[in-house]
Scaffold this motif. Structure first.
Motif, short mmCIF file in Angstrom:
data_model
loop_
_atom_site.label_atom_id
_atom_site.label_comp_id
_atom_site.label_asym_id
_atom_site.label_seq_id
_atom_site.Cartn_x
_atom_site.Cartn_y
_atom_site.Cartn_z
N VAL A 156 0.94 -1.09 -0.04
CA VAL A 156 0.01 -0.21 0.06
C VAL A 156 0.84 1.14 -0.03
O VAL A 156 1.58 1.39 0.91
N ASP A 157 0.83 1.91 -1.00
CA ASP A 157 1.62 3.30 -1.13
C ASP A 157 0.81 4.50 -0.34
O ASP A 157 -0.26 4.71 -0.75
N THR A 158 1.68 5.33 0.46
CA THR A 158 1.11 6.44 1.06
C THR A 158 2.12 7.30 1.33
O THR A 158 3.10 7.26 0.79
N LYS A 159 1.63 8.59 1.61
CA LYS A 159 2.51 9.58 1.72
C LYS A 159 2.16 10.46 3.03
O LYS A 159 1.05 10.60 3.65
N ILE A 160 3.37 10.98 3.86
CA ILE A 160 2.98 11.58 5.32
C ILE A 160 3.86 13.03 4.86
O ILE A 160 5.05 13.15 4.60
N GLY A 161 3.07 14.05 5.18
CA GLY A 161 3.85 15.12 5.17
C GLY A 161 3.03 16.45 5.54
O GLY A 161 2.14 16.37 6.39
N SER A 162 3.47 17.66 5.28
CA SER A 162 2.74 18.87 5.95
C SER A 162 1.91 19.40 4.74
O SER A 162 2.02 19.05 3.38
N ILE A 217 5.80 6.52 2.37
CA ILE A 217 5.75 5.70 3.45
C ILE A 217 4.96 4.44 2.97
O ILE A 217 3.75 4.43 3.02
N ASP A 218 5.45 3.46 2.79
CA ASP A 218 4.68 2.45 2.08
C ASP A 218 4.72 1.04 3.00
O ASP A 218 5.51 1.04 3.86
N TYR A 219 3.41 0.39 2.93
CA TYR A 219 3.39 -0.77 3.80
C TYR A 219 3.20 -2.16 3.24
O TYR A 219 2.51 -2.35 2.13
N ILE A 239 0.14 -5.40 8.56
CA ILE A 239 1.53 -4.89 8.04
C ILE A 239 2.47 -5.77 8.68
O ILE A 239 2.65 -6.23 9.69
N VAL A 240 3.50 -6.19 7.62
CA VAL A 240 4.67 -6.76 8.19
C VAL A 240 5.86 -6.29 8.05
O VAL A 240 6.97 -6.50 8.35
N ASP A 241 5.94 -5.03 7.28
CA ASP A 241 7.09 -3.98 7.00
C ASP A 241 6.56 -2.71 6.72
O ASP A 241 5.34 -2.58 6.24
N VAL A 242 7.35 -1.92 6.95
CA VAL A 242 7.10 -0.31 6.48
C VAL A 242 8.46 0.03 5.68
O VAL A 242 9.64 -0.29 5.97
N LEU A 243 8.23 0.56 4.60
CA LEU A 243 9.31 1.21 3.71
C LEU A 243 9.22 2.57 3.60
O LEU A 243 8.19 3.16 3.06
N LEU A 244 10.37 3.35 3.90
CA LEU A 244 10.66 4.65 3.58
C LEU A 244 11.08 4.93 2.16
O LEU A 244 11.96 4.30 2.02
N ASN A 245 10.52 5.92 1.64
CA ASN A 245 10.80 6.09 0.03
C ASN A 245 10.77 4.77 -0.83
O ASN A 245 11.34 4.85 -1.80
#
Length: 226
Positions: free
Chosen positions: A154-160, A168-170, A181-187
């Motif tokens: 699952v592709d997501t974004k966290i920002g302002s 931040i992908d899951y 969720i079994v892992d979190v991927l930055l970028n």
């Protein structure tokens, strides 16, 4: 259409706070894009809906704990804790973070580690999403196949409100009919599990299970007092 949570805040204080959240996530944490799996359309749609729903639940809870009136660290832990239990497969995340040595631990040692790891995971969110943080969340409505293991990403974004956000992908796996969720991927490629493995394995080698539990407890305390 992406789903968005949170209210935009346009002053510089909120922008800096949101960026600080992203920096924290980066310090704490690859996935290649693959062709869609050969699923029928109804099956594919069902997998996407099931995989995205836990992320929407997680981001909804993070939106609540960053609200101005969300209370103390302990109060916010009570909000996010049950959601972490619901959306993460914490035993699998811990197993993969420890590596092959995990299988040699006794059931009591595994449970002791899991209890400390769960508290650490909750406290990390409490620290990262403080009241007034102003982080905004967007979740892609469709998923993509994980490179290994038959899961979904699952592709997501966290920002302002003033930037495009950080990806931040899951990595989601289905068990007993539900995705977790079994892992979190930055970028899109920096694995949180892999980053934790380096830290956890070295601590286990030096101090055993008690040493790793002590490390997790120290980090939890620091997060809750931050």
């Amino acid at each position: 259409m992406t789903m968005n949570y949170g209210t935009a805040r346009h002053n510089s204080k909120r922008t800096k706070s949101a960026r600080a959240v992203l920096k924290t996530i980066a310090l704490l944490s690859g996935a290649a894009v693959m062709a869609p799996a050969a699923l029928s359309l109804p099956a594919a749609a069902q997998a996407q809906t099931g995989a995205v729903a836990p992320i929407n639940a997680l981001y909804g809870a993070l939106g609540r704990i960053q609200a101005q009136n969300s209370g103390s660290a302990q109060a916010r832990a009570q909000i996010i804790g049950p959601v972490v239990d619901q959306v993460f497969d914490l035993p699998t995340v811990l197993h993969n973070s420890v590596g092959m040595r995990y299988a040699s631990l006794s059931p009591d040692e595994q449970q002791k580690l899991l209890t400390a790891f769960r508290q650490f995971t909750v406290a990390r969110y409490v620290s990262s999403f403080k009241p007034g943080t102003g982080a905004q969340f967007s979740v892609a409505p469709t998923t993509r196949p994980a490179p290994l293991g038959g899961g979904q990403i699952v592709d997501t974004k966290i920002g302002s409100s003033s930037d495009n956000g950080t990806a931040i992908d899951y990595v989601m796996k289905s068990a007993s009919g539900s995705y977790r969720i079994v892992d979190v991927l930055l970028n899109g490629h920096i694995s949180q599990v892999a980053a934790q493995r380096a830290d956890f394995c070295s601590t286990l080698s030096r101090g055993g299970v008690d040493g790793l539990v002590a490390l997790l407890n120290r980090k939890t305390q620091a997060f809750m007092n931050d």
